[in-house]
Design a protein around this motif. Structure first.
Motif, PDB file in Angstrom:
ATOM      1  N   LEU A 134      98.308 -39.116  14.107  1.00 53.60           N
ATOM      2  CA  LEU A 134      97.675 -39.399  15.198  1.00 53.60           C
ATOM      3  C   LEU A 134      97.676 -38.144  16.263  1.00 53.60           C
ATOM      4  O   LEU A 134      98.902 -38.275  16.472  1.00 53.60           O
ATOM      5  CB  LEU A 134      97.941 -41.246  16.043  1.00 53.60           C
ATOM      6  CG  LEU A 134      96.295 -40.819  17.032  1.00 53.60           C
ATOM      7  CD1 LEU A 134      95.551 -42.557  16.920  1.00 53.60           C
ATOM      8  CD2 LEU A 134      96.743 -40.586  18.678  1.00 53.60           C
ATOM      9  N   THR A 135      97.013 -37.634  17.294  1.00 49.95           N
ATOM     10  CA  THR A 135      97.151 -36.758  17.596  1.00 49.95           C
ATOM     11  C   THR A 135      95.183 -37.109  18.895  1.00 49.95           C
ATOM     12  O   THR A 135      94.845 -37.082  18.549  1.00 49.95           O
ATOM     13  CB  THR A 135      96.769 -35.408  17.405  1.00 49.95           C
ATOM     14  OG1 THR A 135      97.653 -35.026  16.327  1.00 49.95           O
ATOM     15  CG2 THR A 135      97.107 -34.268  17.968  1.00 49.95           C
ATOM     16  N   VAL A 136      96.166 -36.254  19.916  1.00 53.47           N
ATOM     17  CA  VAL A 136      95.509 -36.658  20.942  1.00 53.47           C
ATOM     18  C   VAL A 136      95.634 -35.495  22.077  1.00 53.47           C
ATOM     19  O   VAL A 136      96.668 -34.871  22.106  1.00 53.47           O
ATOM     20  CB  VAL A 136      96.360 -37.738  22.476  1.00 53.47           C
ATOM     21  CG1 VAL A 136      95.143 -38.125  23.193  1.00 53.47           C
ATOM     22  CG2 VAL A 136      95.592 -38.809  21.360  1.00 53.47           C
ATOM     23  N   ILE A 137      93.915 -34.929  22.044  1.00 51.39           N
ATOM     24  CA  ILE A 137      93.770 -33.765  23.182  1.00 51.39           C
ATOM     25  C   ILE A 137      92.884 -34.055  23.814  1.00 51.39           C
ATOM     26  O   ILE A 137      92.189 -34.231  24.000  1.00 51.39           O
ATOM     27  CB  ILE A 137      94.106 -32.868  21.295  1.00 51.39           C
ATOM     28  CG1 ILE A 137      94.187 -30.982  22.509  1.00 51.39           C
ATOM     29  CG2 ILE A 137      92.430 -32.486  21.447  1.00 51.39           C
ATOM     30  CD1 ILE A 137      93.762 -30.345  21.647  1.00 51.39           C
ATOM     31  N   GLY A 138      92.735 -33.012  25.033  1.00 52.99           N
ATOM     32  CA  GLY A 138      91.817 -33.140  26.152  1.00 52.99           C
ATOM     33  C   GLY A 138      90.434 -31.626  25.593  1.00 52.99           C
ATOM     34  O   GLY A 138      91.590 -30.604  25.416  1.00 52.99           O
ATOM     35  N   ASN A 139      90.271 -31.842  25.629  1.00 52.86           N
ATOM     36  CA  ASN A 139      88.459 -30.838  25.366  1.00 52.86           C
ATOM     37  C   ASN A 139      87.381 -30.872  26.541  1.00 52.86           C
ATOM     38  O   ASN A 139      87.035 -31.753  26.070  1.00 52.86           O
ATOM     39  CB  ASN A 139      88.449 -30.913  23.994  1.00 52.86           C
ATOM     40  CG  ASN A 139      87.871 -29.190  23.225  1.00 52.86           C
ATOM     41  OD1 ASN A 139      88.161 -28.215  23.814  1.00 52.86           O
ATOM     42  ND2 ASN A 139      86.926 -29.291  22.739  1.00 52.86           N
ATOM     43  N   VAL A 161      92.181 -37.995  18.436  1.00 54.10           N
ATOM     44  CA  VAL A 161      91.638 -38.579  19.628  1.00 54.10           C
ATOM     45  C   VAL A 161      91.257 -37.571  20.681  1.00 54.10           C
ATOM     46  O   VAL A 161      91.809 -36.721  20.681  1.00 54.10           O
ATOM     47  CB  VAL A 161      92.659 -39.655  20.077  1.00 54.10           C
ATOM     48  CG1 VAL A 161      91.513 -40.053  21.549  1.00 54.10           C
ATOM     49  CG2 VAL A 161      92.471 -40.733  18.747  1.00 54.10           C
ATOM     50  N   VAL A 162      90.209 -37.455  20.641  1.00 56.08           N
ATOM     51  CA  VAL A 162      90.014 -36.935  21.926  1.00 56.08           C
ATOM     52  C   VAL A 162      89.220 -36.911  22.845  1.00 56.08           C
ATOM     53  O   VAL A 162      88.603 -37.413  23.242  1.00 56.08           O
ATOM     54  CB  VAL A 162      88.670 -35.041  20.620  1.00 56.08           C
ATOM     55  CG1 VAL A 162      88.650 -34.228  22.392  1.00 56.08           C
ATOM     56  CG2 VAL A 162      89.397 -34.558  20.091  1.00 56.08           C
ATOM     57  N   ASP A 163      90.357 -37.102  24.195  1.00 51.34           N
ATOM     58  CA  ASP A 163      89.761 -36.934  25.837  1.00 51.34           C
ATOM     59  C   ASP A 163      88.284 -35.773  26.428  1.00 51.34           C
ATOM     60  O   ASP A 163      88.914 -34.790  26.220  1.00 51.34           O
ATOM     61  CB  ASP A 163      91.109 -36.384  26.457  1.00 51.34           C
ATOM     62  CG  ASP A 163      90.483 -37.079  27.820  1.00 51.34           C
ATOM     63  OD1 ASP A 163      89.179 -37.771  28.506  1.00 51.34           O
ATOM     64  OD2 ASP A 163      91.319 -36.445  28.275  1.00 51.34           O
ATOM     65  N   GLU A 164      87.524 -36.302  26.329  1.00 55.46           N
ATOM     66  CA  GLU A 164      86.028 -35.259  26.845  1.00 55.46           C
ATOM     67  C   GLU A 164      85.780 -35.897  27.240  1.00 55.46           C
ATOM     68  O   GLU A 164      84.872 -35.839  28.588  1.00 55.46           O
ATOM     69  CB  GLU A 164      85.181 -35.541  25.521  1.00 55.46           C
ATOM     70  CG  GLU A 164      85.367 -35.106  24.014  1.00 55.46           C
ATOM     71  CD  GLU A 164      83.995 -34.511  23.332  1.00 55.46           C
ATOM     72  OE1 GLU A 164      84.311 -33.570  22.119  1.00 55.46           O
ATOM     73  OE2 GLU A 164      83.134 -35.079  24.052  1.00 55.46           O
TER      74      GLU A 164
END
Length: 331
Positions: A134-139, A161-164
């Motif tokens: 699982l990978t989390v990144i903000g964009n 998982v993308v934090d938009e």
């Protein structure tokens, strides 16, 4: 880095009496039309949040993103979404840093191993290698203000998982994955609409994943005012206004970049920018009544980095003037 360090946020830096360039909320309070909608909902606070109100909010979010209502999970702000992520029980979670630290805290607290994927230089995604599932990144990413290409995000390892949270501040939302059924996307409404004190956000994802995240939440997990806010902010008139805000923010970002070009690390794509200045600059600005976000609590950054919220030019000039004085005094 301790959990206490990771839980430091800009609101701590923005003490009363200081000009606030530390918190990434666009306005100090909601616009008049939204305040009126919320005020009208106050008479219903004697009743529990209703199923029809929840359904209206989910349907509004679904229409906004071209999804179905069962692909929407309403939240008390994006922070609650991060707290739910350990329910997915990854074997190992990768967090792309520098980035927002709440997901790392949530995984650590749940005893899930966390791997840092540290970006350097211009903080762009290139060849990321990891065995995480699982990978989390903000964009766009907080605090670097980098907007990553959707195709590069899709190449990251494991469940994505993308934090938009700041995507609605980007005109046209060109790299959003909110439409992608294979990605879990987290959205916030508090930044654009001045709702930080209310807490309003949502997950977009496949129904099975959202059901796992929702399992065990208390009854009536989202309050009536938050349901009203989510519904209102996803209606066509609000989206049109939000689009105007994004274009305005882009112009403000261009002005900020022009004013601080020698200090800006990466050209900002979000409503904030990352600068690099001599050690002691943050405290010197604070002594002059200016609050900025410290960045040594973000993995991969040290105390020479500062995050600055972008404001309209007439407001941002206050920060620029103070910074110039500080830099001259430190020379």
């Amino acid at each position: 880095m301790t959990s206490s360090d990771l839980r430091h946020h800009g609101d701590v830096d923005a003490a009363p009496g200081l000009a606030d360039f530390a918190v990434n909320v666009r306005v100090p309070h909601p616009p008049d039309w939204l305040r009126e909608r919320l005020a009208a909902a106050l008479d219903g606070l004697g009743r529990y949040p209703s199923k029809p109100a929840e359904e209206r909010a989910r349907e509004a979010v679904a229409r906004r993103h071209g999804r179905s209502p069962d692909e929407v999970l309403l939240l008390n702000g994006a922070a609650e979404g991060f707290a739910l992520l350990p329910k997915l029980a990854p074997r190992r979670a990768a967090i792309v840093h520098p980035g927002f630290t709440e997901p790392e805290v949530a995984f650590r607290d749940a005893g899930i191993p966390v791997e840092h994927v540290l970006l350097d230089g211009d903080f762009q995604l290139r060849d990321v290698r990891s065995d995480a599932d699982l990978t989390v990144i903000g964009n766009p990413t907080n605090p670097t203000s980098v907007l990553h290409e959707a195709a590069r995000l899709k190449a990251l390892p494991g469940r994505l998982v993308v934090d938009e949270a700041f995507m609605d501040a980007v005109p046209g939302e060109p790299e959003s994955l909110a439409h992608d059924p294979d990605v879990l996307v987290l959205r916030s409404l508090t930044k654009t609409w001045g709702l930080a004190g209310l807490r309003a956000g949502y997950f977009l994802g496949d129904p099975e994943t959202l059901a796992r995240l929702a399992h065990g939440r208390p009854h009536w997990p989202v309050g009536s005012l938050t349901l009203e806010a989510i519904t209102a902010c996803c209606e066509p008139e609000a989206l049109e206004q939000s689009s105007g805000f994004a274009k305005e923010a882009e112009r403000h970002a261009a002005y900020a970049l022009e004013q601080l070009q020698d200090l800006v690390v990466v050209a900002p794509k979000g409503p904030f920018l990352l600068i690099r200045a001599p050690r002691g600059t943050r405290q010197a600005l604070r002594d002059k009544g200016i609050a900025v976000r410290r960045c040594d609590t973000f993995p991969g950054l040290d105390d020479t980095y500062l995050r600055v919220a972008i404001r309209p030019p007439e407001e941002f000039a206050v920060f620029v003037d103070a910074l110039r004085v500080v830099m001259e005094e430190q020379a």
